[in-house]
Design a protein around this motif. Sequence first.
Motif, PDB file in Angstrom:
ATOM      1  N   ILE A 124       1.737 -25.808   3.736  1.00 19.05           N
ATOM      2  CA  ILE A 124       1.374 -25.124   2.489  1.00 19.05           C
ATOM      3  C   ILE A 124       1.761 -25.956   1.270  1.00 19.05           C
ATOM      4  CG2 ILE A 124       1.259 -22.804   3.454  1.00 19.05           C
ATOM      5  CD1 ILE A 124       4.018 -22.231   2.402  1.00 19.05           C
ATOM      6  N   LEU A 125       2.820 -26.763   1.374  1.00 16.59           N
ATOM      7  CA  LEU A 125       3.144 -27.666   0.270  1.00 16.59           C
ATOM      8  C   LEU A 125       2.058 -28.726   0.091  1.00 16.59           C
ATOM      9  CD1 LEU A 125       6.992 -28.172   0.747  1.00 16.59           C
ATOM     10  CD2 LEU A 125       5.829 -26.905  -1.088  1.00 16.59           C
ATOM     11  N   GLU A 126       1.513 -29.188   1.185  1.00 20.57           N
ATOM     12  CA  GLU A 126       0.405 -30.147   1.123  1.00 20.57           C
ATOM     13  C   GLU A 126      -0.815 -29.511   0.454  1.00 20.57           C
ATOM     14  OE1 GLU A 126      -1.315 -33.773   1.348  1.00 20.57           O
ATOM     15  OE2 GLU A 126       0.753 -33.335   1.917  1.00 20.57           O
ATOM     16  N   ARG A 127      -1.115 -28.257   0.817  1.00 21.47           N
ATOM     17  CA  ARG A 127      -2.250 -27.546   0.217  1.00 21.47           C
ATOM     18  C   ARG A 127      -2.031 -27.322  -1.272  1.00 21.47           C
ATOM     19  NH1 ARG A 127      -3.005 -22.235   3.499  1.00 21.47           N
ATOM     20  NH2 ARG A 127      -1.559 -22.933   5.065  1.00 21.47           N
ATOM     21  N   ASN A 128      -0.761 -27.266  -1.708  1.00 25.49           N
ATOM     22  CA  ASN A 128      -0.418 -26.978  -3.096  1.00 25.49           C
ATOM     23  C   ASN A 128      -0.623 -28.182  -4.019  1.00 25.49           C
ATOM     24  OD1 ASN A 128       2.164 -27.077  -5.183  1.00 25.49           O
ATOM     25  ND2 ASN A 128       1.084 -25.116  -5.124  1.00 25.49           N
ATOM     26  N   LYS A 129      -0.718 -29.367  -3.490  1.00 26.70           N
ATOM     27  CA  LYS A 129      -0.776 -30.583  -4.317  1.00 26.70           C
ATOM     28  C   LYS A 129      -1.840 -30.566  -5.414  1.00 26.70           C
ATOM     29  CE  LYS A 129       1.620 -33.841  -1.401  1.00 26.70           C
ATOM     30  NZ  LYS A 129       1.547 -35.072  -0.608  1.00 26.70           N
ATOM     31  N   PRO A 130      -3.034 -29.984  -5.204  1.00 27.50           N
ATOM     32  CA  PRO A 130      -4.031 -29.988  -6.282  1.00 27.50           C
ATOM     33  C   PRO A 130      -3.676 -29.089  -7.475  1.00 27.50           C
ATOM     34  CG  PRO A 130      -5.071 -29.582  -4.144  1.00 27.50           C
ATOM     35  CD  PRO A 130      -3.601 -29.508  -3.944  1.00 27.50           C
ATOM     36  N   TYR A 131      -2.693 -28.194  -7.325  1.00 34.13           N
ATOM     37  CA  TYR A 131      -2.363 -27.251  -8.388  1.00 34.13           C
ATOM     38  C   TYR A 131      -1.354 -27.842  -9.353  1.00 34.13           C
ATOM     39  CZ  TYR A 131      -4.836 -23.831  -5.623  1.00 34.13           C
ATOM     40  OH  TYR A 131      -5.805 -23.176  -4.938  1.00 34.13           O
ATOM     41  N   LYS A 132      -1.448 -27.429 -10.609  1.00 30.29           N
ATOM     42  CA  LYS A 132      -0.511 -27.884 -11.624  1.00 30.29           C
ATOM     43  C   LYS A 132       0.814 -27.145 -11.472  1.00 30.29           C
ATOM     44  CE  LYS A 132      -3.747 -29.069 -15.245  1.00 30.29           C
ATOM     45  NZ  LYS A 132      -4.128 -28.864 -16.633  1.00 30.29           N
ATOM     46  N   MET A 136      -1.043 -34.062  10.979  1.00 22.64           N
ATOM     47  CA  MET A 136      -0.661 -32.681  11.144  1.00 22.64           C
ATOM     48  C   MET A 136       0.738 -32.466  10.567  1.00 22.64           C
ATOM     49  SD  MET A 136      -0.828 -30.497  14.589  1.00 22.64           S
ATOM     50  CE  MET A 136       0.132 -29.067  14.857  1.00 22.64           C
ATOM     51  N   ALA A 137       0.917 -31.377   9.832  1.00 18.97           N
ATOM     52  CA  ALA A 137       2.193 -31.081   9.184  1.00 18.97           C
ATOM     53  C   ALA A 137       3.265 -30.732  10.216  1.00 18.97           C
ATOM     54  CB  ALA A 137       2.018 -29.917   8.209  1.00 18.97           C
ATOM     55  N   ALA A 138       4.520 -31.057   9.877  1.00 23.03           N
ATOM     56  CA  ALA A 138       5.635 -30.802  10.791  1.00 23.03           C
ATOM     57  C   ALA A 138       5.953 -29.308  10.891  1.00 23.03           C
ATOM     58  CB  ALA A 138       6.865 -31.568  10.328  1.00 23.03           C
ATOM     59  N   SER A 139       5.696 -28.572   9.821  1.00 22.59           N
ATOM     60  CA  SER A 139       5.955 -27.133   9.820  1.00 22.59           C
ATOM     61  C   SER A 139       4.926 -26.447   8.921  1.00 22.59           C
ATOM     62  CB  SER A 139       7.368 -26.833   9.301  1.00 22.59           C
ATOM     63  OG  SER A 139       7.425 -27.058   7.896  1.00 22.59           O
TER      64      SER A 139
END
Length: 126
Positions: A9-17, A1-4
């Motif tokens: 949302i940064l984790e969700r962003n990983k697949p994007y260039k 689980m994310a700290a904040s």
Amino acid sequence: MAASFVDEILERNKPYKYFSESVGQRMPSVLIITCLDPRCKPEEFLCLMPGESAIFRVGGGRVAPLITQITTLDCFLGSFKEIMVIHHTDCGATHMTEEKVHNHVLKEEGVSVEDAKKLVLPVITE
């Protein structure tokens, strides 16, 4: 689980260039300027696909505060053929006054009256 939520949302962003990895792709020919109200989602109500347009959000959907940014981005991309300005009904920015903004800012610790007076709102009328 994310700290904040930001971490989430940064984790969700990983697949994007990242932008630097997308250089060479077709540049948007339309710049859309709309209100910064988070309920106003031009990507949704215009059925936009990623990369089809550049979108600037500003209080009241006003162009004047963005002139430098518009010029800079157009100089960088050199691709804008059209600019679309979208306003919406009963925009909250039309109800704001400098006094309301100054009073809001003055609630923050360490903000002086002089600091608050430096904030100038663009004139917004419908």
